[in-house]
Design an enzyme around this catalytic site. Structure first.
Site, PDB file in Angstrom:
ATOM      1  N   ASN A   1      27.769 -28.589-113.802  1.00 29.02           N
ATOM      2  CA  ASN A   1      28.557 -27.535-114.439  1.00 29.02           C
ATOM      3  C   ASN A   1      28.850 -26.361-113.509  1.00 29.02           C
ATOM      4  O   ASN A   1      29.340 -25.330-113.950  1.00 29.02           O
ATOM      5  CB  ASN A   1      27.837 -27.029-115.687  1.00 29.02           C
ATOM      6  CG  ASN A   1      27.569 -28.155-116.666  1.00 29.02           C
ATOM      7  OD1 ASN A   1      26.441 -28.610-116.783  1.00 29.02           O
ATOM      8  ND2 ASN A   1      28.609 -28.643-117.311  1.00 29.02           N
TER       9      ASN A   1
ATOM     10  N   ILE B   1      31.157 -21.209-112.596  1.00 31.50           N
ATOM     11  CA  ILE B   1      30.257 -21.758-113.618  1.00 31.50           C
ATOM     12  C   ILE B   1      31.055 -22.141-114.855  1.00 31.50           C
ATOM     13  O   ILE B   1      31.923 -21.399-115.286  1.00 31.50           O
ATOM     14  CB  ILE B   1      29.203 -20.711-114.025  1.00 31.50           C
ATOM     15  CG1 ILE B   1      28.484 -20.169-112.791  1.00 31.50           C
ATOM     16  CG2 ILE B   1      28.199 -21.302-115.000  1.00 31.50           C
ATOM     17  CD1 ILE B   1      27.634 -18.961-113.068  1.00 31.50           C
ATOM     18  N   CYS B   2      30.759 -23.328-115.416  1.00 35.68           N
ATOM     19  CA  CYS B   2      31.380 -23.719-116.676  1.00 35.68           C
ATOM     20  C   CYS B   2      30.350 -23.508-117.786  1.00 35.68           C
ATOM     21  O   CYS B   2      29.467 -24.318-117.978  1.00 35.68           O
ATOM     22  CB  CYS B   2      31.809 -25.185-116.624  1.00 35.68           C
ATOM     23  SG  CYS B   2      32.531 -25.745-118.152  1.00 35.68           S
ATOM     24  N   LEU B   3      30.457 -22.376-118.471  1.00 36.38           N
ATOM     25  CA  LEU B   3      29.501 -22.038-119.526  1.00 36.38           C
ATOM     26  C   LEU B   3      30.280 -21.326-120.631  1.00 36.38           C
ATOM     27  O   LEU B   3      30.991 -20.352-120.363  1.00 36.38           O
ATOM     28  CB  LEU B   3      28.406 -21.133-118.945  1.00 36.38           C
ATOM     29  CG  LEU B   3      27.236 -20.785-119.856  1.00 36.38           C
ATOM     30  CD1 LEU B   3      26.477 -22.030-120.269  1.00 36.38           C
ATOM     31  CD2 LEU B   3      26.275 -19.819-119.164  1.00 36.38           C
TER      32      LEU B   3
END
Lengths: 292, 201
Positions: free
Chosen positions: B83, B91-93
């Site tokens: 991620n 960041i993929c959040l």
């Protein structure tokens, strides 16, 4: 509704932030604000808008307004909920004057009606487009004078049936006569030929050696654009073929029909031949070994 | 910068510094610019993950509309995680995007990112290559992530790290930058031949 609002206000009277409470958006504490401004009107500035207790209970009116604006993104009717407890934030608005209320109802009405009106408009447009095509086709195959006469005599019939002409022409392209014909030929021709020639060697007569391809292998998929274009051009081709081959026929309608039959027959034969050849070709297909 | 954002970040700063996580040196927050617009975070790799023992630096930018919009956070330290982009550190959040809420703080953001290190979401990847490796060859992913943590973020060395370092060194001897060498080797599951081919083609 009005009663509901006063109820809400009544319960709010009882709620006052504690000294140690702080706004969950800007984190400033009630105590600090009270020190800076002892006459602080807590009820107007602070609000407990949801079920949350503790550090997430209190928030500034001003801070929460910005958060709601951010979440609504211009759609003032969108429901905004508390991120933690999921309760819906409720609002009170001052009442609008008559003009503004009327304008708001008008806006709502336009929003409500627009999709239906748009659908109606699209339907009407398609109807006129289809009828226009049917009209041109009628003139093309029957000739101008006869077509006009026919339209005058059967006015209602014409307005109902004309739009179906292009639809039927397009759908007719999905009937694959050559496929059915080929199936029949494949089944009856070899035994017939065998009995005529007095041989049992199918292979020499019918090209299914060394294997018989499945029906799917040689069936061509008909795409919608192809069906539309070839369907809509069929009357034109019939007209042209009729004029070239049957120019001696006086009657416009008959000439077009003969032309149509000739054209369709020619296409059928050529398709059948092509199908025969590709079937033969497919039956000789060989799969290659993998090679870098 | 809006005064609301400044006030809020100042108070959050206090919260992080006095928090129990900061005492255990799990998270850390430092100022980069005097105006509190640019911050630097630090998180420890969570235990029982390939990132254990490593320290990751995060780059945090506070937008003027904070806390109504999320802070812009990315990894400054190189990291191998489905991620997180291995190239840019993005960041993929969800809470850093549409799931942001004004009640969240820099402390909760740092803790969420730390939690992300412990539980990757390969079906919603930021780095497709890492996610593929994570799903198809988990043992190679584990080895690679641990190596990156050791190589870039001071993580604990592992039994195979000497072996992997040797592979990196052999590529460096051909005149390849060490970062490029690690990237290419990780990308091609530590197959040195393919990695070299990919760099020179």
């Amino acid at each position: 509704m009005a009663k509901n609002i006063t109820e809400v206000e009544d319960t709010q009277e009882l709620k006052i932030p504690h000294e140690t409470d702080s706004c969950w958006i800007c984190y400033s504490s009630y105590e600090d604000e009270k020190l800076n401004n002892p006459d602080i009107l807590s009820l107007g500035l602070w609000v407990a808008p949801c079920k949350c207790k503790g550090t997430s209970m209190w928030v500034h009116q001003e801070c929460l307004q910005i958060w709601i604006d951010e979440k609504q993104k211009g759609d003032s009717f969108r429901i905004v909920r508390c991120h933690q407890c999921n309760s819906v934030y409720r609002y009170k608005f001052p009442s609008l004057d008559i003009l503004a209320t009327a304008l708001q109802s008008l806006e709502n009405l336009i929003d409500l009606v627009s999709p239906y009106a748009c659908f109606l408009f699209a339907t009407a447009t398609s109807y006129f487009l289809l009828t226009g095509y049917g009209y041109i086709t009628l003139i093309q195959i029957a000739g101008h004078d006869q077509a006009m006469q026919f339209i005058q005599d059967n006015e209602m019939f014409v307005w109902v049936c004309l739009p179906f002409i292009p639809i039927i022409l397009t759908l007719s392209k999905y009937i694959r006569i050559e496929d059915h014909l080929f199936k029949i030929l494949k089944r009856y021709v070899p035994p017939m030929m065998c009995s005529i020639l007095g041989t049992k060697q199918y292979h020499q007569i019918w090209p299914q050696a060394p294997r018989a391809p499945t029906d799917v292998a040689t069936r061509r998929h008909i795409t919608l654009p192809r069906a539309i274009i070839t369907g809509l051009l069929l009357p034109t081709f019939s007209y042209l073929t009729g004029n070239i081959l049957f120019f001696k026929v006086e009657n416009n309608f008959k000439r077009c029909m003969y032309g149509g039959l000739a054209y369709t027959g020619f296409r059928l034969l050529s398709k059948l031949y092509f199908k025969f050849r590709s079937y033969r070709n497919m039956s000789h297909r060989q799969i290659l070994n993998y090679n870098n | 910068m809006a005064s609301l954002a400044i006030q809020r970040v100042k108070r959050e700063f206090k919260e992080v510094v006095t928090s129990s996580e900061a005492e255990n040196s799990q998270i850390k927050l430092e100022m980069v610019a005097e105006n509190l617009k640019h911050l630097q975070g630090e998180i420890k790799g969570p235990p029982d993950t390939p990132f254990e023992g490593a320290t990751f630096i995060l780059d945090i930018l506070i937008p003027d509309s904070y806390p109504f919009n999320p802070p812009k956070v990315k990894f400054a330290t190189k990291i191998w995680h489905p991620n997180i982009s291995s190239a840019t550190g993005a960041i993929c959040l969800d809470i850093l995007k549409d799931q942001w809420a004004a009640a969240m703080t820099l402390r909760t953001v740092l803790l969420s990112i730390q939690a992300l290190l412990a539980s990757a979401e390969p079906d919603d990847p930021q780095d497709a290559v890492v996610a593929k490796q994570y799903k198809e060859t988990p043992e190679i992913y584990h080895m690679t992530a641990k190596f990156w943590a050791e190589f870039f973020a001071g993580g604990n060395p592992s039994s195979y790290s000497a072996d992997l370092r040797q592979k990196v060194k052999s590529l460096c001897d051909m005149g390849i930058q060490s970062l490029d060498a690690v990237r290419a080797l990780s990308h091609y599951n530590w197959d040195a031949t393919t990695a070299v081919e990919s760099i020179f083609s």
